[in-house]
Design an enzyme around this catalytic site. Structure first.
Site: not given
Ligand code: MG
Length: 478
Positions: A49-50, A89, A93, A146, A148, A171, A247, A299-300, A320
Protein backbone atom coordinates in the site's frame (compact mmCIF):
# COMPACT_ATOMS: atom_id res chain seq x y z
CA UNK A 1 7.87 -82.78 -25.57
CA UNK A 2 6.42 -82.24 -22.09
CA UNK A 3 9.58 -80.33 -21.07
CA UNK A 4 9.33 -78.19 -24.18
CA UNK A 5 5.76 -77.37 -23.35
CA UNK A 6 6.72 -76.33 -19.82
CA UNK A 7 9.48 -74.09 -21.08
CA UNK A 8 7.12 -72.49 -23.59
CA UNK A 9 4.55 -72.04 -20.85
CA UNK A 10 7.10 -70.45 -18.47
CA UNK A 11 8.42 -68.18 -21.21
CA UNK A 12 4.95 -66.95 -22.11
CA UNK A 13 4.28 -66.27 -18.42
CA UNK A 14 7.47 -64.18 -18.17
CA UNK A 15 6.52 -62.38 -21.38
CA UNK A 16 3.01 -61.68 -20.13
CA UNK A 17 4.25 -60.39 -16.75
CA UNK A 18 6.79 -58.18 -18.53
CA UNK A 19 4.05 -56.84 -20.79
CA UNK A 20 1.85 -56.26 -17.76
CA UNK A 21 4.68 -54.50 -15.86
CA UNK A 22 5.48 -52.27 -18.86
CA UNK A 23 1.84 -51.39 -19.46
CA UNK A 24 1.30 -50.70 -15.73
CA UNK A 25 4.35 -48.47 -15.61
CA UNK A 26 3.32 -46.59 -18.71
CA UNK A 27 -0.17 -45.94 -17.41
CA UNK A 28 1.27 -44.87 -14.03
CA UNK A 29 3.64 -42.49 -15.78
CA UNK A 30 0.84 -41.20 -17.95
CA UNK A 31 -1.29 -40.67 -14.90
CA UNK A 32 1.52 -38.80 -13.13
CA UNK A 33 2.18 -36.68 -16.18
CA UNK A 34 -1.50 -35.92 -16.48
CA UNK A 35 -1.79 -34.90 -12.83
CA UNK A 36 1.11 -32.47 -12.98
CA UNK A 37 0.10 -30.92 -16.30
CA UNK A 38 -3.58 -30.77 -15.39
CA UNK A 39 -3.13 -29.42 -11.88
CA UNK A 40 -4.11 -25.77 -12.09
CA UNK A 41 -1.45 -23.27 -11.04
CA UNK A 42 -1.68 -21.58 -7.62
CA UNK A 43 -1.64 -17.80 -7.48
CA UNK A 44 -0.26 -15.50 -4.79
CA UNK A 45 -0.68 -11.74 -5.19
CA UNK A 46 1.28 -9.61 -2.71
CA UNK A 47 -0.02 -6.04 -2.86
CA UNK A 48 1.75 -3.25 -0.94
CA UNK A 49 0.00 0.00 0.00
CA UNK A 50 1.48 3.32 -1.16
CA UNK A 51 4.86 1.75 -1.98
CA UNK A 52 6.64 3.89 -4.58
CA UNK A 53 8.26 2.87 -7.87
CA UNK A 54 11.70 3.59 -6.39
CA UNK A 55 11.33 1.81 -3.05
CA UNK A 56 12.74 -1.65 -3.81
CA UNK A 57 16.39 -2.65 -4.16
CA UNK A 58 15.71 -4.12 -7.60
CA UNK A 59 14.06 -0.85 -8.71
CA UNK A 60 17.08 1.16 -7.63
CA UNK A 61 16.61 2.16 -3.99
CA UNK A 62 20.11 2.73 -2.60
CA UNK A 63 19.47 1.84 1.07
CA UNK A 64 16.23 -0.17 1.39
CA UNK A 65 17.28 -3.84 1.28
CA UNK A 66 14.80 -6.20 -0.36
CA UNK A 67 16.77 -9.41 -1.09
CA UNK A 68 13.67 -11.58 -1.52
CA UNK A 69 11.95 -9.30 -4.01
CA UNK A 70 15.30 -8.78 -5.76
CA UNK A 71 15.59 -12.58 -6.02
CA UNK A 72 12.07 -12.79 -7.52
CA UNK A 73 13.11 -10.19 -10.11
CA UNK A 74 16.24 -12.13 -11.11
CA UNK A 75 14.66 -15.59 -11.14
CA UNK A 76 11.39 -14.31 -12.60
CA UNK A 77 10.27 -11.19 -14.47
CA UNK A 78 10.73 -7.57 -13.53
CA UNK A 79 8.10 -5.37 -15.18
CA UNK A 80 9.23 -1.76 -15.51
CA UNK A 81 6.05 -0.37 -17.14
CA UNK A 82 3.33 -1.93 -15.00
CA UNK A 83 0.35 0.18 -13.92
CA UNK A 84 -2.59 0.40 -11.59
CA UNK A 85 -5.96 1.72 -12.79
CA UNK A 86 -6.23 4.49 -10.18
CA UNK A 87 -3.79 6.42 -8.00
CA UNK A 88 -5.66 5.87 -4.70
CA UNK A 89 -6.59 2.73 -2.75
CA UNK A 90 -10.26 1.84 -3.28
CA UNK A 91 -10.55 2.16 -7.07
CA UNK A 92 -7.12 0.61 -7.58
CA UNK A 93 -8.13 -2.49 -5.58
CA UNK A 94 -11.51 -2.77 -7.32
CA UNK A 95 -9.73 -2.77 -10.68
CA UNK A 96 -7.25 -5.48 -9.70
CA UNK A 97 -9.93 -7.82 -8.42
CA UNK A 98 -12.47 -7.29 -11.23
CA UNK A 99 -10.20 -6.73 -14.25
CA UNK A 100 -12.28 -3.63 -15.02
CA UNK A 101 -11.73 0.11 -14.94
CA UNK A 102 -13.31 1.41 -11.73
CA UNK A 103 -15.38 3.89 -13.76
CA UNK A 104 -17.38 0.90 -15.02
CA UNK A 105 -18.10 -0.61 -11.58
CA UNK A 106 -18.85 2.73 -9.89
CA UNK A 107 -15.92 2.17 -7.50
CA UNK A 108 -14.67 5.67 -8.19
CA UNK A 109 -16.28 9.03 -7.64
CA UNK A 110 -15.78 12.75 -7.98
CA UNK A 111 -17.25 13.25 -4.50
CA UNK A 112 -15.07 10.84 -2.48
CA UNK A 113 -11.82 9.37 -3.71
CA UNK A 114 -11.99 6.24 -1.50
CA UNK A 115 -14.29 4.47 0.98
CA UNK A 116 -14.26 5.61 4.63
CA UNK A 117 -15.40 3.98 7.89
CA UNK A 118 -18.73 5.81 7.53
CA UNK A 119 -19.24 4.82 3.89
CA UNK A 120 -22.40 2.88 3.21
CA UNK A 121 -21.59 0.91 0.09
CA UNK A 122 -18.86 -1.23 -1.43
CA UNK A 123 -18.06 -3.38 -4.46
CA UNK A 124 -21.42 -4.13 -6.14
CA UNK A 125 -22.44 -7.79 -5.92
CA UNK A 126 -22.84 -7.91 -9.71
CA UNK A 127 -19.09 -7.45 -10.17
CA UNK A 128 -17.13 -10.69 -10.64
CA UNK A 129 -13.91 -10.88 -8.63
CA UNK A 130 -10.86 -12.96 -9.48
CA UNK A 131 -11.65 -15.08 -6.39
CA UNK A 132 -15.17 -15.72 -7.75
CA UNK A 133 -13.64 -16.76 -11.06
CA UNK A 134 -11.21 -19.19 -9.45
CA UNK A 135 -13.73 -20.65 -7.03
CA UNK A 136 -15.75 -21.82 -10.07
CA UNK A 137 -12.97 -24.37 -10.70
CA UNK A 138 -12.44 -25.40 -7.10
CA UNK A 139 -9.72 -23.06 -5.85
CA UNK A 140 -9.27 -22.46 -2.12
CA UNK A 141 -9.18 -18.67 -1.75
CA UNK A 142 -7.96 -16.30 0.97
CA UNK A 143 -7.87 -12.52 1.32
CA UNK A 144 -5.37 -11.42 3.92
CA UNK A 145 -4.83 -7.76 4.80
CA UNK A 146 -6.36 -4.52 3.64
CA UNK A 147 -9.67 -4.84 1.80
CA UNK A 148 -11.06 -1.34 1.25
CA UNK A 149 -13.94 -2.44 -0.98
CA UNK A 150 -16.64 -2.05 1.68
CA UNK A 151 -16.44 -2.91 5.39
CA UNK A 152 -20.08 -3.85 5.92
CA UNK A 153 -20.63 -7.59 6.02
CA UNK A 154 -22.19 -7.99 2.58
CA UNK A 155 -19.13 -6.32 0.99
CA UNK A 156 -16.42 -8.23 2.87
CA UNK A 157 -14.14 -10.72 1.07
CA UNK A 158 -16.19 -13.70 2.32
CA UNK A 159 -19.06 -12.36 0.19
CA UNK A 160 -16.79 -11.78 -2.78
CA UNK A 161 -15.46 -15.26 -3.55
CA UNK A 162 -12.96 -15.66 -0.71
CA UNK A 163 -13.29 -18.64 1.64
CA UNK A 164 -11.26 -16.88 4.30
CA UNK A 165 -10.50 -13.31 5.40
CA UNK A 166 -8.06 -11.96 7.98
CA UNK A 167 -7.36 -8.24 7.96
CA UNK A 168 -8.13 -4.58 8.51
CA UNK A 169 -11.04 -3.72 6.19
CA UNK A 170 -9.78 -0.22 5.23
CA UNK A 171 -6.74 2.06 5.56
CA UNK A 172 -4.65 1.85 8.71
CA UNK A 173 -4.83 5.64 9.29
CA UNK A 174 -8.63 5.65 9.53
CA UNK A 175 -10.57 5.80 12.82
CA UNK A 176 -7.92 8.22 14.13
CA UNK A 177 -8.63 9.22 17.74
CA UNK A 178 -7.12 12.66 18.28
CA UNK A 179 -8.15 16.11 19.44
CA UNK A 180 -5.95 17.59 16.73
CA UNK A 181 -6.74 17.95 13.03
CA UNK A 182 -5.63 15.10 10.74
CA UNK A 183 -2.57 16.86 9.29
CA UNK A 184 -1.65 18.44 12.63
CA UNK A 185 -1.55 15.00 14.25
CA UNK A 186 1.31 13.96 11.95
CA UNK A 187 3.58 16.82 12.95
CA UNK A 188 4.95 14.93 15.96
CA UNK A 189 5.88 11.67 14.26
CA UNK A 190 7.72 10.31 17.29
CA UNK A 191 4.47 10.34 19.28
CA UNK A 192 2.42 8.23 16.83
CA UNK A 193 1.08 5.07 18.50
CA UNK A 194 -0.96 2.18 17.16
CA UNK A 195 -3.63 2.73 19.85
CA UNK A 196 -4.48 6.09 18.25
CA UNK A 197 -6.05 4.29 15.28
CA UNK A 198 -9.17 2.43 16.28
CA UNK A 199 -9.14 0.18 13.22
CA UNK A 200 -10.72 -3.28 13.56
CA UNK A 201 -8.99 -6.56 12.76
CA UNK A 202 -11.47 -9.01 11.25
CA UNK A 203 -11.39 -12.79 10.84
CA UNK A 204 -13.95 -13.81 8.22
CA UNK A 205 -16.77 -11.49 9.36
CA UNK A 206 -16.03 -11.08 13.10
CA UNK A 207 -13.99 -8.31 14.70
CA UNK A 208 -11.32 -10.09 16.75
CA UNK A 209 -9.20 -7.12 17.86
CA UNK A 210 -9.83 -3.37 18.11
CA UNK A 211 -7.73 -1.34 17.86
CA UNK A 212 -5.69 -3.75 15.77
CA UNK A 213 -2.11 -3.91 17.02
CA UNK A 214 -0.33 -2.55 13.98
CA UNK A 215 3.17 -3.14 15.38
CA UNK A 216 2.82 -6.81 14.46
CA UNK A 217 0.31 -6.57 11.60
CA UNK A 218 2.77 -7.08 8.72
CA UNK A 219 4.30 -10.11 10.44
CA UNK A 220 0.87 -11.60 11.19
CA UNK A 221 -0.33 -11.10 7.60
CA UNK A 222 2.72 -12.94 6.20
CA UNK A 223 2.29 -15.76 8.72
CA UNK A 224 -1.41 -16.12 7.82
CA UNK A 225 -0.46 -16.39 4.15
CA UNK A 226 2.15 -19.08 4.86
CA UNK A 227 -0.32 -21.03 7.01
CA UNK A 228 -3.02 -20.91 4.32
CA UNK A 229 -0.51 -22.14 1.71
CA UNK A 230 0.59 -25.04 3.93
CA UNK A 231 -3.00 -26.04 4.70
CA UNK A 232 -4.04 -25.97 1.03
CA UNK A 233 -0.92 -27.38 -0.63
CA UNK A 234 -2.84 -30.35 -2.07
CA UNK A 235 -5.44 -28.30 -3.95
CA UNK A 236 -5.24 -25.24 -6.20
CA UNK A 237 -5.26 -22.01 -4.16
CA UNK A 238 -5.33 -18.24 -4.55
CA UNK A 239 -3.92 -15.97 -1.85
CA UNK A 240 -4.52 -12.22 -2.10
CA UNK A 241 -2.15 -10.73 0.49
CA UNK A 242 -2.75 -6.97 0.60
CA UNK A 243 -0.49 -5.38 3.22
CA UNK A 244 -1.79 -2.29 5.02
CA UNK A 245 1.74 -0.86 5.00
CA UNK A 246 3.86 1.11 4.08
CA UNK A 247 0.79 3.41 4.09
CA UNK A 248 1.10 5.80 7.05
CA UNK A 249 1.09 5.40 10.10
CA UNK A 250 4.25 3.28 9.90
CA UNK A 251 4.70 0.38 12.30
CA UNK A 252 7.07 -2.59 12.33
CA UNK A 253 7.75 -5.57 14.59
CA UNK A 254 10.37 -5.31 17.31
CA UNK A 255 12.80 -7.39 15.19
CA UNK A 256 12.73 -4.79 12.41
CA UNK A 257 12.51 -1.49 14.30
CA UNK A 258 15.67 0.54 13.83
CA UNK A 259 17.32 -1.94 11.48
CA UNK A 260 17.08 -0.21 8.09
CA UNK A 261 19.44 2.48 6.91
CA UNK A 262 16.35 4.18 5.41
CA UNK A 263 14.75 4.67 8.85
CA UNK A 264 11.27 3.53 9.87
CA UNK A 265 9.94 3.47 6.29
CA UNK A 266 12.82 1.13 5.38
CA UNK A 267 12.12 -1.08 8.44
CA UNK A 268 8.54 -1.49 7.19
CA UNK A 269 9.43 -2.32 3.59
CA UNK A 270 12.14 -4.73 4.73
CA UNK A 271 9.64 -6.55 6.97
CA UNK A 272 7.27 -6.91 3.99
CA UNK A 273 10.20 -8.28 1.95
CA UNK A 274 11.03 -10.73 4.75
CA UNK A 275 7.44 -12.03 4.61
CA UNK A 276 7.77 -12.51 0.84
CA UNK A 277 10.86 -14.63 1.59
CA UNK A 278 8.83 -16.74 4.04
CA UNK A 279 6.20 -17.35 1.35
CA UNK A 280 8.79 -18.41 -1.26
CA UNK A 281 10.41 -20.75 1.28
CA UNK A 282 7.05 -22.31 2.19
CA UNK A 283 6.26 -22.93 -1.49
CA UNK A 284 9.65 -24.54 -2.00
CA UNK A 285 9.49 -26.67 1.15
CA UNK A 286 6.02 -27.93 0.22
CA UNK A 287 7.28 -28.77 -3.27
CA UNK A 288 4.73 -26.53 -5.02
CA UNK A 289 6.93 -23.60 -6.13
CA UNK A 290 7.00 -24.92 -9.74
CA UNK A 291 3.23 -24.81 -9.85
CA UNK A 292 2.72 -21.41 -8.21
CA UNK A 293 2.84 -17.90 -9.65
CA UNK A 294 3.74 -15.14 -7.19
CA UNK A 295 3.34 -11.49 -8.17
CA UNK A 296 4.30 -8.45 -6.11
CA UNK A 297 3.14 -4.89 -6.81
CA UNK A 298 1.64 -1.81 -5.11
CA UNK A 299 -1.79 -0.14 -5.18
CA UNK A 300 -0.61 3.40 -6.00
CA UNK A 301 2.43 5.66 -5.79
CA UNK A 302 4.08 7.08 -2.65
CA UNK A 303 2.26 9.50 -0.34
CA UNK A 304 4.77 12.28 -0.69
CA UNK A 305 3.54 14.98 1.75
CA UNK A 306 4.50 12.70 4.66
CA UNK A 307 8.19 13.36 4.11
CA UNK A 308 10.44 10.48 5.16
CA UNK A 309 7.35 8.50 6.25
CA UNK A 310 6.27 8.42 2.60
CA UNK A 311 8.06 6.48 -0.14
CA UNK A 312 9.79 7.46 -3.36
CA UNK A 313 8.68 7.26 -6.97
CA UNK A 314 12.36 7.14 -8.03
CA UNK A 315 12.82 8.97 -11.32
CA UNK A 316 9.07 9.19 -11.94
CA UNK A 317 7.25 12.50 -11.45
CA UNK A 318 4.80 13.13 -8.57
CA UNK A 319 3.06 10.43 -6.49
CA UNK A 320 -0.16 9.09 -5.00
CA UNK A 321 -3.36 10.83 -6.02
CA UNK A 322 -2.09 12.04 -9.41
CA UNK A 323 -2.12 10.68 -12.95
CA UNK A 324 1.56 11.50 -13.40
CA UNK A 325 3.73 8.37 -13.67
CA UNK A 326 4.71 8.49 -9.98
CA UNK A 327 1.06 8.00 -9.03
CA UNK A 328 0.28 4.98 -11.19
CA UNK A 329 3.39 3.08 -12.32
CA UNK A 330 4.34 0.40 -9.80
CA UNK A 331 7.41 -1.73 -9.04
CA UNK A 332 6.26 -5.18 -10.17
CA UNK A 333 7.82 -8.64 -10.18
CA UNK A 334 6.43 -12.03 -11.22
CA UNK A 335 8.04 -15.29 -10.04
CA UNK A 336 7.38 -18.93 -10.78
CA UNK A 337 10.03 -21.54 -11.53
CA UNK A 338 7.44 -23.43 -13.62
CA UNK A 339 5.53 -20.68 -15.42
CA UNK A 340 7.67 -17.53 -15.61
CA UNK A 341 10.70 -17.24 -17.88
CA UNK A 342 13.33 -14.88 -16.41
CA UNK A 343 13.28 -11.54 -18.27
CA UNK A 344 12.99 -7.80 -17.87
CA UNK A 345 9.73 -6.73 -19.47
CA UNK A 346 9.53 -3.07 -20.48
CA UNK A 347 6.29 -3.36 -22.47
CA UNK A 348 2.99 -2.52 -20.78
CA UNK A 349 1.09 -4.34 -18.05
CA UNK A 350 -1.73 -3.50 -15.63
CA UNK A 351 -3.03 -4.94 -12.37
CA UNK A 352 -6.30 -5.49 -14.31
CA UNK A 353 -4.41 -8.04 -16.42
CA UNK A 354 -4.03 -10.33 -13.40
CA UNK A 355 -7.78 -11.07 -13.56
CA UNK A 356 -7.60 -12.11 -17.20
CA UNK A 357 -4.21 -13.85 -17.07
CA UNK A 358 -4.99 -15.97 -14.02
CA UNK A 359 -8.48 -16.83 -15.30
CA UNK A 360 -6.93 -18.06 -18.56
CA UNK A 361 -4.21 -20.03 -16.75
CA UNK A 362 -6.82 -21.67 -14.51
CA UNK A 363 -9.04 -22.50 -17.49
CA UNK A 364 -11.98 -20.33 -16.37
CA UNK A 365 -13.88 -18.55 -19.16
CA UNK A 366 -14.00 -14.75 -18.83
CA UNK A 367 -17.39 -13.17 -18.15
CA UNK A 368 -18.94 -12.41 -21.56
CA UNK A 369 -21.72 -10.07 -20.42
CA UNK A 370 -19.48 -7.04 -19.67
CA UNK A 371 -16.37 -5.27 -20.84
CA UNK A 372 -13.20 -6.68 -19.24
CA UNK A 373 -10.21 -4.33 -19.43
CA UNK A 374 -7.60 -6.97 -18.51
CA UNK A 375 -5.31 -8.45 -21.16
CA UNK A 376 -3.94 -12.02 -21.08
CA UNK A 377 -0.23 -11.80 -20.21
CA UNK A 378 0.33 -15.57 -19.88
CA UNK A 379 2.38 -15.88 -23.10
CA UNK A 380 4.67 -13.07 -21.96
CA UNK A 381 5.09 -14.73 -18.57
CA UNK A 382 5.89 -18.07 -20.15
CA UNK A 383 8.15 -16.91 -23.00
CA UNK A 384 9.48 -13.52 -21.92
CA UNK A 385 8.17 -11.98 -25.16
CA UNK A 386 6.60 -8.51 -25.47
CA UNK A 387 3.34 -7.91 -23.66
CA UNK A 388 0.21 -7.75 -25.86
CA UNK A 389 -1.05 -4.65 -23.94
CA UNK A 390 -0.82 -1.51 -26.10
CA UNK A 391 -2.33 1.25 -23.99
CA UNK A 392 -2.99 2.56 -20.48
CA UNK A 393 -5.91 4.80 -19.49
CA UNK A 394 -5.23 7.13 -16.54
CA UNK A 395 -8.47 7.96 -14.76
CA UNK A 396 -8.91 10.26 -11.80
CA UNK A 397 -12.35 9.58 -10.37
CA UNK A 398 -14.74 9.10 -13.29
CA UNK A 399 -12.73 11.43 -15.55
CA UNK A 400 -10.10 10.39 -18.09
CA UNK A 401 -6.99 12.54 -17.53
CA UNK A 402 -4.32 10.89 -19.66
CA UNK A 403 -3.67 8.07 -22.13
CA UNK A 404 -0.54 6.10 -22.90
CA UNK A 405 -0.21 4.46 -26.33
CA UNK A 406 3.06 2.57 -26.74
CA UNK A 407 5.88 4.94 -25.77
CA UNK A 408 3.72 8.08 -25.81
CA UNK A 409 1.54 9.58 -23.09
CA UNK A 410 -0.89 12.44 -23.65
CA UNK A 411 -2.19 14.44 -20.67
CA UNK A 412 -5.57 16.08 -21.34
CA UNK A 413 -5.89 17.20 -17.72
CA UNK A 414 -3.20 17.47 -15.04
CA UNK A 415 -3.79 18.03 -11.36
CA UNK A 416 -1.62 17.66 -8.29
CA UNK A 417 -2.87 16.39 -4.95
CA UNK A 418 -2.33 17.02 -1.21
CA UNK A 419 -1.10 20.56 -1.90
CA UNK A 420 1.67 19.48 -4.29
CA UNK A 421 2.22 19.46 -8.08
CA UNK A 422 -0.22 22.21 -9.01
CA UNK A 423 -3.90 22.90 -9.55
CA UNK A 424 -6.18 21.31 -12.14
CA UNK A 425 -5.27 22.35 -15.66
CA UNK A 426 -6.81 21.33 -18.98
CA UNK A 427 -4.55 20.96 -22.02
CA UNK A 428 -5.61 21.42 -25.64
CA UNK A 429 -3.58 20.19 -27.42
CA UNK A 430 -2.62 17.69 -24.73
CA UNK A 431 0.86 17.59 -23.22
CA UNK A 432 2.77 14.76 -24.91
CA UNK A 433 5.73 12.82 -23.53
CA UNK A 434 7.76 9.94 -24.90
CA UNK A 435 8.02 7.87 -21.73
CA UNK A 436 10.77 5.63 -23.08
CA UNK A 437 13.02 8.65 -23.65
CA UNK A 438 11.62 10.83 -20.90
CA UNK A 439 10.29 8.76 -17.97
CA UNK A 440 10.19 11.83 -15.70
CA UNK A 441 7.71 13.66 -18.02
CA UNK A 442 9.85 16.77 -18.42
CA UNK A 443 9.86 17.48 -22.17
CA UNK A 444 6.55 18.17 -23.92
CA UNK A 445 6.80 17.12 -27.58
CA UNK A 446 3.15 17.69 -28.63
CA UNK A 447 4.14 20.16 -31.38
CA UNK A 448 6.45 17.66 -33.06
CA UNK A 449 3.99 14.75 -33.08
CA UNK A 450 0.46 15.73 -34.14
CA UNK A 451 0.10 12.26 -35.73
CA UNK A 452 0.59 10.56 -32.33
CA UNK A 453 -2.04 12.83 -30.78
CA UNK A 454 -4.44 11.86 -33.58
CA UNK A 455 -3.86 8.16 -32.90
CA UNK A 456 -4.44 8.65 -29.17
CA UNK A 457 -7.60 10.65 -29.88
CA UNK A 458 -8.95 7.81 -32.03
CA UNK A 459 -8.33 5.43 -29.14
CA UNK A 460 -10.15 7.76 -26.71
CA UNK A 461 -13.16 8.05 -29.05
CA UNK A 462 -13.34 4.27 -29.40
CA UNK A 463 -13.11 3.80 -25.62
CA UNK A 464 -15.70 6.46 -24.83
CA UNK A 465 -18.17 5.21 -27.43
CA UNK A 466 -18.56 1.96 -25.44
CA UNK A 467 -18.27 3.37 -21.93
CA UNK A 468 -21.17 2.97 -19.51
CA UNK A 469 -20.35 4.80 -16.28
CA UNK A 470 -21.28 2.74 -13.22
CA UNK A 471 -23.42 4.20 -10.45
CA UNK A 472 -21.24 5.97 -7.85
CA UNK A 473 -20.63 3.59 -4.89
CA UNK A 474 -18.28 5.83 -2.90
CA UNK A 475 -20.22 9.03 -2.34
CA UNK A 476 -22.83 7.88 0.18
CA UNK A 477 -21.86 8.18 3.85
CA UNK A 478 -23.72 7.64 7.10
MG1 MG B 1 -2.75 3.07 -1.31
Amino acid sequence: MKENCNIKYSLSLVFLSLLFAISCNTSQEQEQEQTSSERSPNFVIVFADDLGYGDLGTFGHPTIKTPNLDRMAVEGQKWTNFYVAASVCTPSRAALLTGRLPVRSGMTSNKSRVLFPNSIKGLPAIEVTLAEQLEKVGYATAAIGKWHLGHKEQYLPTNNGFDYYFGIPYSNDMDLKTDKGYMEYWQDREAIKTEDFNVPLIRNTEIIERPANQNTITKRYSEEAVKFIQEHKNEPFFVYLAHNLPHIPLFASQEFIGTSQRGLYGDVVEEIDYGVGQILTALEEEGIAENTVVVFTSDNGPWLPFGTHGGSAGLLYAGKGTTWEGGMREPTVFWSPGYVKPAIISSLGSTMDLFTTFSVMAGVPLPDDRIIDGVDLSTTLQNGTESPRESILYYRGPELYAVRLGDYKAHYITQGEYGQFGEREEHDPPLLYNLSHDPSEQHDIAEDHPEVIQQIEALVREHQSKLVVGEDQLAERE
